[in-house]
Design an enzyme around this catalytic site. Structure first.
Site, PDB file in Angstrom:
ATOM      1  N   GLY A   1       0.823  -1.209   0.000  1.00  0.00           N
ATOM      2  CA  GLY A   1       0.000   0.000   0.000  1.00  0.00           C
ATOM      3  C   GLY A   1       0.855   1.257   0.000  1.00  0.00           C
TER       4      GLY A   1
ATOM      5  N   ARG B   1      12.767  -5.171 -16.081  1.00  0.00           N
ATOM      6  CA  ARG B   1      13.265  -3.920 -15.504  1.00  0.00           C
ATOM      7  C   ARG B   1      14.738  -3.782 -15.896  1.00  0.00           C
ATOM      8  NH1 ARG B   1      15.448  -3.106 -10.340  1.00  0.00           N
ATOM      9  NH2 ARG B   1      13.891  -1.571  -9.711  1.00  0.00           N
TER      10      ARG B   1
ATOM     11  N   GLU C   1      46.854   1.920  -4.640  1.00  0.00           N
ATOM     12  CA  GLU C   1      46.177   2.619  -5.728  1.00  0.00           C
ATOM     13  C   GLU C   1      46.351   1.975  -7.106  1.00  0.00           C
ATOM     14  OE1 GLU C   1      46.323   7.214  -4.734  1.00  0.00           O
ATOM     15  OE2 GLU C   1      48.171   6.192  -4.201  1.00  0.00           O
TER      16      GLU C   1
END
Ligand SMILES: Cc1cc2nc3c(=O)[nH]c(=O)nc-3n(C[C@H](O)[C@H](O)[C@H](O)COP(=O)(O)OP(=O)(O)OC[C@H]3O[C@@H](n4cnc5c(N)ncnc54)[C@H](O)[C@@H]3O)c2cc1C
Ligand code: FES
Ligand code: FES
Length: 1393
Positions: free
Chosen positions: A401, A484, A1325
């Site tokens: 709902g 979707r 990194e």
């Protein structure tokens, strides 16, 4: 047992403080007792509880402890309560919108009728405290702890190296725990002892709604799988439990029976809350529709009374509400609203039924319920679609709902509305006494539901035959499918478009006829889901053919047309075409004839469908025992307490007395005069701090680097959208946030020049930052000569690279506490405490020795907690100094994202000269770097870009950099700043040359590889010795280990045989130069022989402390006395404190761990020297000299047991290059643009790794962060430069379903490196750069798609001259594959038939 604790400990827990409770009659309802309270949520500790008032108060348990509250502000979230009013700080605030899982807790409810406990996760940031009455909450602390023993989940998180910064870990543990608890309730076979009933796939999926920015998920998936009954233990990754020979008995034992989530005492006192009152607002829990309606009626007639109906309250995750309501009405106790009923024609779903419950109900429907096969199939497909809504912790409470009301009232892009529209669902609405049943279509189209109306239930119809009936013999069939397209396949991302199609078809000799069809679409930038009636009408009554489908998809493109302002409108329309094509196409053969028989079998939901594993992986490490325990893959220091939630982050430090909270007001204009700031309400706000509050003599300084200072607040003029203007200070974080969020800034732009918002504008106005010559990279060779030698040339090609946000899980945070004598102590989550100390001192105009900045751990930094953490610490310090009270802030995600700046965007223009064999002879680049409004570290960027770009021998290399000063937020260092762009540009150049010459890019890469001589020419001393140039070895090794040639062949074959999916595979090398910086260390041995270590480096999750501990143990072992083998356990690295350890510098650039280790080594050498002579003396007197004895004697002999050092790297060896290579294979869906990463193989040279487990974590984590940059993360701004991707809804970092399905990493031990710290090399990194392999592989797959498109168009040749943008998101990929590829395909069929 509860989490290993004795159940007897569950004695009644009553909070002890005083408060006067005065009953005040309000409404004539079932429970009529309200309490006028004198406290609010911020002072809930003061709540007095009495044993006689159970009925009217909130009773619940947290980790077995009883809480009873009778005075609760109904807007208080469970997260706020736990963090602010209990000692359970493990629930972390990562986003506050349901999108990250960091705040997950297990909520358990008892059903006294069924005598069953229901357990499920919820997002505590969205759960209202008042809604947990009679519930038991379990956080990760409830599972175990350091004193009573950790839970096996905690131990396995530590042992599988699955916790780095640790900020996500408590939420992860809870998600997994919930899956384990619920699996025990299934009727599956009893698993072998020590395993759960979970399957490996379910176990992995349990954390699909949790974000982690550090690990890359692979080790977390291993933890989850280690509990699964069907796991192949040999498949589990690197861990501390076994080196060889995986065996269950080596894993920390999992005892499923140990788990009790609902304490006995709570079972007896279950009551609804009735009414809970707090000052002017109350919480009601009506038990019937009548009660509810009179409450609603009463409230709405009572003028100005703000009422909120509440079900799961997840709506606030999307619509961040700042309003305070007068009445909160909990709908969940009204039976009519909370049940699922079935009759012969439909399922009626009460409005408050959760999505999870509906999924279960829809899946449970069996044929013996009288449902026909088709209805079953439809229900199961709906269930499967609903499983992709949000995350599990959202679905568990989010109501059907609530979702439909959000869609109806506020145009929420709902999936539920779309799928229910397709099956012609109806809704029942009650307004006053008027009850009406509306079709969902009518409901959505009606004016927004008013506050007096309640959605009661939803009717999902059973399918009824409309023509020939649905018997097995009939020729009529029902087909149903939902779609979707979203960036994350498993959900936790809104769809670009969702759709659901229902059709009744007749199969006959002439083909497939459409008897009826329903085509529902939603989430594409329209008010609500629609059914495409034009196309439906067009198709009904017709027989399917290629021609018909072609006409239908043309029509659908028009029908599914987003409203203006929607992002990617053409892409969304093209998805509608793809979905419809995908639905109808299996029904026709290419020649237009019917594809039956067997439609039903293909279209019917496959009950046996099993979800495949999301991830699998292999790790190969070659550790060295030469410097034991250095080189061992030991468990990260603090990993277990991070998992159990006991690790203390800055915001976990309890607030000192009188503590205030701050929040930033930022500019929304890029360049404007700030005339004033007005608060919407001054209530609850203590102060608004601006630059005018800076003490006399102090500077308006918020950060600094070697390149200069940066302002703390905008003074008269704001220089960018996102610049800090003021700091609201209030009694709670919420009040400070609301005040900042609703503040009105008065701007004036009269007579001001227009802001500089693009690099082109900066060039026009010559608005640049200077790059000092010392950090300017050097050109190589003679460009004109190189061009003259070339056979081919490409001129002025362009690439644009965007920004990226750090998305550390812990946002910026600081706590400043004024101290005696004008001093201040600041706890900050920062990578550079030393700089913050200096900035704060200058701002407050006090000496630096008055400022103590303390940092224990940082919940993820990635460069974002360097410069950008300084203003946060400084603002707190300024406010605390000004107000004489402690001030803290925990920045909300939105503000954090707006002010962060992030990675530097760049515009690159290049010219290349090259030979016909692909050898590049000359490259010139013009690079415009958008640095934003202030210098930050931007002048370093040219150097960094070039350092990574030079990985190939480009012959002659020339360039021109402009570091542009613009009116954007200042860009800062983000993991591999400049290097990731440089490395990518090199690959783009290679790919361009390859396309131009129609050569294989891999071949062109090899042709341009450096020899050691050319490497030396390009890198100078950084190139090191010839033997250190390991890239050619890595390259060849990787080719073999990844089975590269064979996979290329397979990919080619796949591409020939598949039309709508294409694969690509790419192998790339990386070179990443790093720089060692000087750093301090201090090692002290205490009287009991334990060792305490301080270093300049900060523990950010990168394992710095762990390596430092290993180094300390290794070096002190050189004393060579007995018992030094256990030294590792005796070492503790402690928090950074700027007054204890000076010159701490930056923790950045990948080298801080090794530099800190070296500093520690220097200290230990001194200590060893001091101790050895004593040991020798003692040895003369006794057989055995133990470590403890030696230290005791050292104290007696007054040996100095503390040593400090300052490591200064040699100039000639401070730079060095790291090497690695990666192969990635991807599959692109040409209908949606989705890219799946099928496999990545990485090989990385760590020298002699200091800790291979830590380095592996860095490699995998950096790589996945790189995937985010190259494929997913859009850090978007509006036209004023204000960040609009400002939360988890719009900014999508990788999740477990978007990482490579197979991730293989080999850490190469390249042996002895004379100039490196114990021969080790950096890992923090460089591996991020390897993610460009995914981008290149995607490009290769798109190339195939474009070639196919060319052939459909009847064009000869290939179409490989295109740029693939970064990030290569679904719309970007689909656009390159052809937004109209379906129509083109159909046209080609039509023209050939
Ligand atoms: C992180 C996240 C991801 C999500 N992803 C998706 C997604 O991919 N697809 C999708 O469709 N949805 C998605 N949602 C939305 C989610 O489904 C809704 O938030 C949820 O269903 C709302 O239900 P609730 O019980 O929490 O409603 P609440 O938050 O309690 O209420 C929402 C609104 O509806 C009102 N309301 C609630 N019930 C009634 C009623 N019976 N009658 C009248 N008014 C009522 C409330 O007053 C409030 O205004 C996502 C939500 C979150 C937080
Ligand atoms: S903080 Fe609750 S989900 Fe992110
Ligand atoms: S360990 Fe997961 S966010 Fe840091």
């Amino acid at each position: 047992m509860f989490g290993g604790q004795d159940s007897q400990k569950w004695t009644t827990f009553v909070r002890s403080a005083s408060l006067t409770l005065t009953p005040t009659p309000r409404l004539s309802f079932r429970t009529q007792i309200c309490f006028t309270a004198t406290t609010d949520s911020s002072t809930m500790e003061d709540t007095q509880l009495t044993s006689t008032q159970h009925n009217q108060s909130l009773v619940f348990a947290v980790n077995g402890e009883r809480f009873e509250l009778s005075n609760v502000d109904p807007s208080t979230t469970l997260l706020h309560f736990l963090r602010s009013h209990t000692r359970f700080k493990s629930v972390k605030l990562g986003c506050g919108e349901g999108g990250c899982g960091a705040c997950n807790v297990l909520l358990s409810k008892y059903d006294s009728k069924l005598k069953q406990v229901e357990d499920y996760t919820v997002s505590s940031c969205l759960t209202l405290l008042c809604s947990v009455n009679a519930c038991a909450i379990t956080t990760t602390e409830g599972l175990g702890n350091i004193k009573d023993g950790f839970h096996s989940i905690h131990q396995r998180f530590a042992g599988f190296h699955a916790s780095q910064c640790g900020f996500c870990t408590p939420g992860m543990c809870v998600s997994l725990f919930s899956a384990l608890v619920n699996s025990e309730k299934t009727h599956r076979h009893e698993p072998a002892l020590g395993f759960s009933k979970l399957t490996a796939s379910e176990a992995e999926k349990s954390i699909s709604g949790n974000l982690c920015r550090c690990t890359g998920y692979r080790p977390i998936a291993d933890v989850c799988k280690s509990f699964a009954a069907d796991v192949d233990m040999e498949d589990l990754g690197l861990n501390s439990f076994w080196k060889k020979g995986a065996k269950l008995d080596k894993l920390p034992f999992y005892d499923s029976k140990q788990i009790t989530t609902y304490p006995e005492f709570l079972k007896n006192e279950y009551k609804t809350t009735g009414v809970l009152s707090h000052q002017n607002n109350s919480w009601y829990s009506p038990l019937s529709i009548e009660e509810l309606m009179s409450l609603v009626e009463y409230s709405s007639t009572d003028n100005g009374v703000m009422v909120k109906l509440v079900a799961g309250n997840t709506g606030i995750g999307y619509y961040k509400e700042t309003e305070q309501y007068d009445k909160y009405i909990d709908l969940r106790f009204i039976p009519e609203l909370s049940t699922i009923k079935k009759d012969g024609s439909h399922i009626e779903v009460g409005a408050t039924v959760s999505i999870s419950k509906l999924i279960l109900a829809l899946k449970e429907e069996k044929n013996d319920d009288g449902l026909c096969l088709e209805t079953n199939m439809v229900f199961k497909r709906i269930a499967s679609h609903l499983e992709k809504i949000g995350t599990e912790s959202i679905r568990n409470v989010a109501s059907i709902g609530g979702n439909l009301v959000m869609a109806q009232r506020k145009n929420f892009p709902s999936d539920i509305a779309t799928v229910l529209l397709a099956v012609k669902a109806k809704v029942s609405i009650l307004t006053g006494v008027k009850r009406e049943i509306l079709t969902l279509e009518e409901f959505l189209e009606n004016p927004a539901l008013d506050s007096r109306s309640v959605l009661l239930s939803v009717f999902i119809p059973w399918l009824k035959p409309t023509k020939n009936g649905y018997s097995e013999k009939s020729n009529t069939e029902i087909i149903f499918q939902t779609y979707r397209a979203s960036p994350r396949p498993l959900g936790n991302a809104l769809a670009y478009l969702n759709a659901a199609f229902l059709a009744e078809i007749s199969v006959c000799d002439s083909g497939v006829g459409i008897n009826s069809i329903r085509l529902a679409f939603g989430s594409f930038g329209v008010k609500h889901a629609i059914s495409a009636s034009t196309v439906e009408n067009f198709l009904v009554g017709k027989t399917l053919s290629v021609d018909l489908i072609y006409e239908a998809v043309k029509l659908i493109r028009v029908s599914v047309s987003p409203e203006s302002g929607t992002t990617h409108p053409a892409y969304r329309s093209s998805l509608a075409v793809s979905f419809l094509f995908d639905f109808l196409w299996p029904l026709v053969k290419a020649d237009g004839t019917c594809n039956s028989p067997g439609i039903r079998s293909r279209m019917t939901f496959d009950h046996t469908e099993t979800t495949t594993l999301l991830s699998s992986a292999k790790q190969v490490i070659e550790s060295s025992h030469e410097h034991y325990p250095v080189g061992e893959p030991i468990v990260k220091s603090s990993a277990a307490i991070q998992a159990s939630g006991e690790a203390v982050f800055v915001d976990d430090i309890p607030s000192p007395l009188n503590c205030l909270h701050g929040a930033f007001i930022y500019s929304t204009k890029p360049l404007a005069r700030v005339k004033g700031v007005k608060l919407k309400s001054e209530k609850d706000v203590n102060s608004v701090i601006t630059f005018q509050d800076i003490p006399k003599g102090g500077d308006n300084i918020g950060a600094k680097t070697l390149f200069g200072p940066e302002p703390l607040f905008a003074d008269e003029l704001t220089q960018c959208a996102g610049q800090l203007i003021a700091f609201t200070v209030a009694d709670t974080q919420k009040n400070a946030d609301v005040a900042a969020d609703t503040a009105m800034v008065d701007y004036d732009i009269e007579d001001l020049d227009p802001p500089i918002l693009t690099v082109e504008q900066a060039v026009k106005k010559s608005s640049f930052f200077e790059v000092p010559s010392i950090v300017s990279p050097s050109q190589v060779g003679d460009f004109s000569k190189g061009m003259a030698e070339s056979d081919h040339q490409i001129h002025s090609a362009e690439i644009q690279l965007p920004s990226q946000y750090y998305f550390y899980m812990e946002t910026q945070t600081a706590l400043a506490v004024p101290d005696e004598d004008n001093c201040i102590v600041v706890y900050s989550s920062i990578q550079v405490p030393e700089y913050a100390q200096s900035v704060i001192a200058r701002c407050l105009n006090i000496p630096e020795h008055n400022v103590r900045v303390i940092t224990r751990r940082v919940g993820g930094g990635f460069g974002g907690k360097a410069l950008k953490a300084m203003p946060v610490a400084t603002a707190c310090a300024l406010a605390a100094y000004r107000l004489g009270r402690p001030v803290r802030t925990y920045m909300n995600r939105k503000t954090d994202m707006i002010m962060a700046g992030g990675r530097h965007p760049m515009k690159i223009n290049y010219t290349i000269g090259f030979k016909s064999n692909g050898k590049i002879t000359a490259l010139h680049l013009d690079i415009l770097i958008n640095a934003g409004m202030s210098t930050d570290v931007s002048p370093m960027l040219p150097w960094n870009v070039m350092a990574a770009l030079k990985k190939y021998n480009f012959g002659a290399l020339s360039f021109d950099f402009k570091v542009c000063k613009t009116n954007h937020s200042s860009k800062s260092a983000m993991r591999a700043p400049g290097e990731v762009q440089g490395s990518f540009i090199a690959e783009a150049v290679i790919e361009h040359v390859a396309s131009h010459l129609s050569l294989d890019p891999g071949f062109v890469r090899e042709v341009n590889f450096h020899s050691f001589n050319s490497l030396k020419l390009f890198y100078g001393v950084g190139a090191g010795e010839p033997l250190e140039y390991t890239l050619p070895t890595l390259w060849d090794k990787l080719m073999k280990s990844s089975n590269f040639d064979n996979r290329v062949e397979k990919v080619n074959k796949f591409n020939k045989n598949n039309i709508w999916r294409k694969k690509g595979v790419s192998r790339i090398p990386i070179l990443h130069e790093v720089l060692l910086r000087s750093t301090p260390g201090k090692v002290s041995i205490l009287r009991d022989g334990s060792v305490v270590v301080e270093v300049g480096g900060i523990e950010l999750g990168q394992g710095l402390w762990t390596k430092v501990k290993q180094m300390t143990a290794y070096c002190l072992k050189a004393v060579q006395c007995d018992g030094t083998d256990g030294l590792l356990e005796k070492v503790r690295v402690i928090q950074a404190d700027t007054l204890s350890m000076v010159q701490g510098g930056f923790t950045s650039g990948s080298t801080t761990s090794e530099a800190s280790c070296e500093a520690v080594r220097l200290c230990c050498n001194v200590l060893v020297e001091r101790l050895v002579s004593l040991k020798e003396k003692l040895k003369e007197q006794m057989d055995s000299v133990t470590w403890e004895l030696l230290i005791t004697q050292a104290n007696i002999h007054a040996v100095n047991l503390s040593a400090s050092s300052f490591f200064v790297p040699e100039f000639t060896s401070m730079r060095y290059i790291n090497y690695g290579a990666a192969v990635s294979e991807v599959e692109v869906n040409l209908l949606t643009g989705e890219t799946k990463i099928l496999q990545t193989d990485i090989i990385y040279d760590c020298g002699q790794s200091l800790n291979p487990a830590v380095d592996l974590g860095q490699i995998e984590g950096a790589f996945v962060q790189g995937i985010g940059f190259f494929m997913l993360e859009e850090y978007l701004t509006n036209s004023d430069g204000l960040v609009i991707a400002d939360g988890t809804w719009t900014y999508k970092i990788p999740t477990i379903d978007t990482i490579p399905k197979q991730l293989n990493v080999q850490i190469l031990n390249s042996g002895y490196h004379k100039n490196r710290v114990l021969s080790s090399k950096a890992s923090g990194e460089p591996p991020l750069l390897l993610a460009a392999s995914v981008h290149c592989a995607t490009r290769s797959a798109i190339k195939e798609a474009r070639n196919q498109l060319c052939s459909w168009k009847g064009l000869d040749g290939s179409d490989s001259m295109f740029q693939l943008d970064v990030p290569a998101t679904m719309p970007v990929v689909k656009t390159l594959c052809g937004l109209d590829n379906v129509e083109t395909y159909l046209r080609s069929l039509l023209s050939s038939s």
